[in-house]
Write an enzyme that holds these catalytic residues in place. Structure first.
Site, PDB file in Angstrom:
ATOM      1  CE  LYS A   7       4.760  10.803  17.161  1.00  0.00           C
ATOM      2  NZ  LYS A   7       5.896  11.078  16.269  1.00  0.00           N
ATOM      3  CG  ASP A  45       4.565   8.925  13.820  1.00  0.00           C
ATOM      4  OD1 ASP A  45       5.749   9.302  13.820  1.00  0.00           O
ATOM      5  OD2 ASP A  45       4.235   7.798  14.262  1.00  0.00           O
TER       6      ASP A  45
HETATM    7  P1  NDP Z   1       4.259   5.278   7.424  1.00  0.00           P
HETATM    8  O1  NDP Z   1       2.936   4.987   8.002  1.00  0.00           O
HETATM    9  O2  NDP Z   1       4.367   6.108   6.215  1.00  0.00           O
HETATM   10  O3  NDP Z   1       5.054   3.924   7.170  1.00  0.00           O
HETATM   11  C1  NDP Z   1       5.293   3.032   8.203  1.00  0.00           C
HETATM   12  C2  NDP Z   1       5.954   1.795   7.624  1.00  0.00           C
HETATM   13  O4  NDP Z   1       6.397   0.966   8.692  1.00  0.00           O
HETATM   14  C3  NDP Z   1       5.009   0.949   6.788  1.00  0.00           C
HETATM   15  O5  NDP Z   1       5.724   0.310   5.788  1.00  0.00           O
HETATM   16  C4  NDP Z   1       4.481  -0.037   7.822  1.00  0.00           C
HETATM   17  O6  NDP Z   1       4.027  -1.255   7.267  1.00  0.00           O
HETATM   18  C5  NDP Z   1       5.704  -0.280   8.650  1.00  0.00           C
HETATM   19  N1  NDP Z   1       5.292  -0.687  10.010  1.00  0.00           N
HETATM   20  C6  NDP Z   1       4.444  -0.038  10.830  1.00  0.00           C
HETATM   21  N2  NDP Z   1       4.264  -0.733  11.965  1.00  0.00           N
HETATM   22  C7  NDP Z   1       5.007  -1.835  11.829  1.00  0.00           C
HETATM   23  C8  NDP Z   1       5.248  -2.943  12.654  1.00  0.00           C
HETATM   24  N3  NDP Z   1       4.654  -3.045  13.866  1.00  0.00           N
HETATM   25  N4  NDP Z   1       6.101  -3.902  12.202  1.00  0.00           N
HETATM   26  C9  NDP Z   1       6.700  -3.787  10.981  1.00  0.00           C
HETATM   27  N5  NDP Z   1       6.498  -2.766  10.152  1.00  0.00           N
HETATM   28  C10 NDP Z   1       5.674  -1.800  10.573  1.00  0.00           C
HETATM   29  O7  NDP Z   1       5.090   5.939   8.641  1.00  0.00           O
HETATM   30  P2  NDP Z   1       6.413   6.833   8.562  1.00  0.00           P
HETATM   31  O8  NDP Z   1       7.279   6.379   7.466  1.00  0.00           O
HETATM   32  O9  NDP Z   1       5.989   8.236   8.642  1.00  0.00           O
HETATM   33  O10 NDP Z   1       7.097   6.494   9.968  1.00  0.00           O
HETATM   34  C11 NDP Z   1       8.036   5.431  10.131  1.00  0.00           C
HETATM   35  C12 NDP Z   1       8.848   5.649  11.388  1.00  0.00           C
HETATM   36  O11 NDP Z   1       9.526   6.923  11.309  1.00  0.00           O
HETATM   37  C13 NDP Z   1       8.043   5.708  12.689  1.00  0.00           C
HETATM   38  O12 NDP Z   1       8.843   5.191  13.741  1.00  0.00           O
HETATM   39  C14 NDP Z   1       7.846   7.203  12.912  1.00  0.00           C
HETATM   40  O13 NDP Z   1       7.596   7.526  14.263  1.00  0.00           O
HETATM   41  C15 NDP Z   1       9.207   7.709  12.442  1.00  0.00           C
HETATM   42  N6  NDP Z   1       9.264   9.127  12.072  1.00  0.00           N
HETATM   43  C16 NDP Z   1       8.453   9.635  11.084  1.00  0.00           C
HETATM   44  C17 NDP Z   1       8.554  10.966  10.717  1.00  0.00           C
HETATM   45  C18 NDP Z   1       7.782  11.534   9.580  1.00  0.00           C
HETATM   46  O14 NDP Z   1       8.082  12.673   9.208  1.00  0.00           O
HETATM   47  N7  NDP Z   1       6.844  10.840   8.997  1.00  0.00           N
HETATM   48  C19 NDP Z   1       9.477  11.888  11.440  1.00  0.00           C
HETATM   49  C20 NDP Z   1      10.349  11.228  12.387  1.00  0.00           C
HETATM   50  C21 NDP Z   1      10.201   9.913  12.697  1.00  0.00           C
HETATM   51  P3  NDP Z   1       2.461  -1.635   7.306  1.00  0.00           P
HETATM   52  O15 NDP Z   1       1.879  -0.947   6.112  1.00  0.00           O
HETATM   53  O16 NDP Z   1       2.450  -3.121   7.205  1.00  0.00           O
HETATM   54  O17 NDP Z   1       1.901  -1.132   8.609  1.00  0.00           O
END
Ligand code: NDP
Length: 451
Positions: free
Chosen positions: A130, A170
């Site tokens: 990562k 991510d």
């Molecule tokens: P994105 O950046 O596309 O979206 C993240 C979302 O989560 C946004 O809406 C963001 O809001 C919100 N967020 C981020 N940090 C916080 C926080 N501290 N508190 C509240 N909301 C928060 O990321 P992904 O959708 O790709 O990833 C989301 C999760 O899924 C993560 O845990 C990631 O590790 C996991 N994941 C992702 C994969 C992928 O293929 N993308 C694969 C497997 C797991 P804001 O805009 O306000 O920051």
């Protein structure tokens, strides 16, 4: 757990905490796994003699580097870049890159550790890694994001490669960022290989990779629901996040007949009592992915919905909850609300979104609960399929990729059931996922000598 296993856990964890002070997310992730696998380790003393678990928590390599870049006002900015190459026992390092202001070594070590077990569960040959940076793309121009990505990759490219380490997206790293990163990689290395996944369709990407994590989480949830004779049909679903995973979890749940009523970001959540439909979903995808707006803007377009600033959606009554934003976003108080409101399934789309105390409440009340390393593995699995397509230099159809993804999620569910079914017949998905993931990596490490 018997006394011997308990003693093993206690001494292992106190040593881990002493060796990695202050890394609370890393301690949390390791603690969960060690608790699950300790009984197996003490029954197989060669694993103790070979110090397999002790080796698994020590990254094979950590690279930390300076990322200097210039903003649109001509000012110099400095961020910190990281890559944690955790474990390569079953394949090259594989795992996403996170760009978020909260990124630090503890968070990346927890994610790389989780990734090792998740990748093992997918049945594909991928090790765990990562990376990321404390750089936040939010509020930056495209040109600033590009300059940052180019500077980040200028160092990272020395340490990755299609047979060494294959990063992906991510939090904060979507199609735009992967494009800038890949462009710079290709320019510096003068090679067109599948070294990053999540690429655009016209330059080596796989169909369905953007959808895969959210879709896969729903496929996994379907398997869990089926153990209780249920399905998504007619169920109310609460989802957190509004990014890649949340969007496609919502889309798939809707297509399976569910009513999805919430999405969120770090500023608050929206609640649409009528549920989203295709048109509303397209609006959200455009708002988030093209306009890069905030989720609260939804209520301007759809005034029957409400925005709740500084709150999480877990108090909204639902049947199924899918945390899809970030780590530790569902705490004990939230879990109590879910239980009180009759929720019976929590399926994680994010990595470690539920705190240990909340998991205890959720499982203690008999809810179905799946850890992200099992239910969100569809993303990395489809990245694995992208790597295969790149190596073969061909493209599969969306139907072929979806079929593979569906089979992989079913297989992961089966592994969880095989290793996690308790005496009373219920499935402990945490134990099942951790044990299944661990055994494969441990076997490989035993076979490869002291490395
Ligand atoms: P994105 O950046 O596309 O979206 C993240 C979302 O989560 C946004 O809406 C963001 O809001 C919100 N967020 C981020 N940090 C916080 C926080 N501290 N508190 C509240 N909301 C928060 O990321 P992904 O959708 O790709 O990833 C989301 C999760 O899924 C993560 O845990 C990631 O590790 C996991 N994941 C992702 C994969 C992928 O293929 N993308 C694969 C497997 C797991 P804001 O805009 O306000 O920051």
């Amino acid at each position: 757990m018997d006394k011997f296993a308990e003693k093993y856990v206690n001494s292992f964890m106190s040593e881990l905490i002493a060796r990695n002070p202050g890394e609370k997310e890393f301690h949390q992730a390791v603690g969960e796994v060690v608790n699950s696998v300790a009984p197996y380790i003490v029954q197989n003393p060669q694993l103790m003699d070979l110090k397999i678990m002790e080796r698994m928590v020590e990254p094979e390599r950590i690279i930390i580097f300076r990322v200097p870049w210039m903003d649109d006002n001509g000012r110099i900015q400095i961020n910190r870049g990281y890559r944690v190459q955790m474990n390569s026992a079953i394949g090259p390092y594989k795992g996403g890159i996170r760009f978020h202001s909260s990124v630090n070594l503890s968070i990346l070590k927890f994610l790389a550790f989780e990734q090792t077990f998740k990748n093992s569960l997918t049945t594909l040959p991928m090790g765990g890694g990562k990376g990321g940076s404390d750089f936040s793309p939010r509020g930056k121009s495209d040109a600033e994001v590009m300059r940052f990505c180019q500077s980040f990759m200028t160092e990272l490219q020395r340490h990755i490669g299609q047979d060494t380490d294959i990063p992906a997206g991510d939090i904060g790293v979507g199609g735009r960022e992967v494009g800038f990163l890949y462009g710079q990689y290709k320019r510096l290395r003068n090679e067109f290989t599948g070294t990053l996944t999540g690429k655009g369709m016209s330059w080596g990407g796989s169909r369905l990779r953007p959808e895969a994590t959210g879709y896969g989480a729903c496929y996994f949830a379907q398997e869990m629901l089926a153990t209780r004779g249920k399905s998504f049909e007619g169920q109310t679903v609460v989802i957190s996040g509004a990014g890649n995973v949340a969007q496609f979890a919502a889309k798939k749940a809707m297509s399976l007949g569910a009513k999805v009523v919430t999405l969120s970001d770090s500023n608050g959540y929206i609640y649409d009592p009528e549920g989203f439909n295709e048109e509303k979903w397209e609006y959200i995808a455009h708002l988030k992915n093209v306009l890069r707006g905030r989720i609260k803007e939804y209520v301007n377009e759809y005034p029957t919905a409400k925005y709740f600033p500084d709150e999480r959606p877990w108090g909204v009554p639902c049947d199924i909850a899918m945390p899809c934003a970030t780590q530790n976003e569902l705490e004990a108080e939230d879990a109590k609300k879910l239980v009180a409101n009759g929720c019976y399934c929590v399926c994680e789309g994010a990595n470690m979104p539920t705190t240990p105390e909340a998991i205890e409440i959720i499982r203690g009340n008999g809810l179905l609960y799946s850890p992200g390393k099992a239910s969100n593995a569809g993303g990395v699995a489809t990245s694995g399929l992208e790597m295969s397509q790149n190596s073969m230099r061909l493209h599969w159809t969306a139907e072929e990729v979806d079929k593979n993804l569906h089979t992989i999620m079913k297989d992961i569910h089966e592994s969880c059931a095989r290793y996690g079914t308790e005496e009373d017949g219920t499935i402990n998905y945490v134990k099942g996922a951790n044990l299944a993931g661990f055994i494969k990596v441990a076997d490989a490490m035993c076979g490869q000598g002291l490395v």
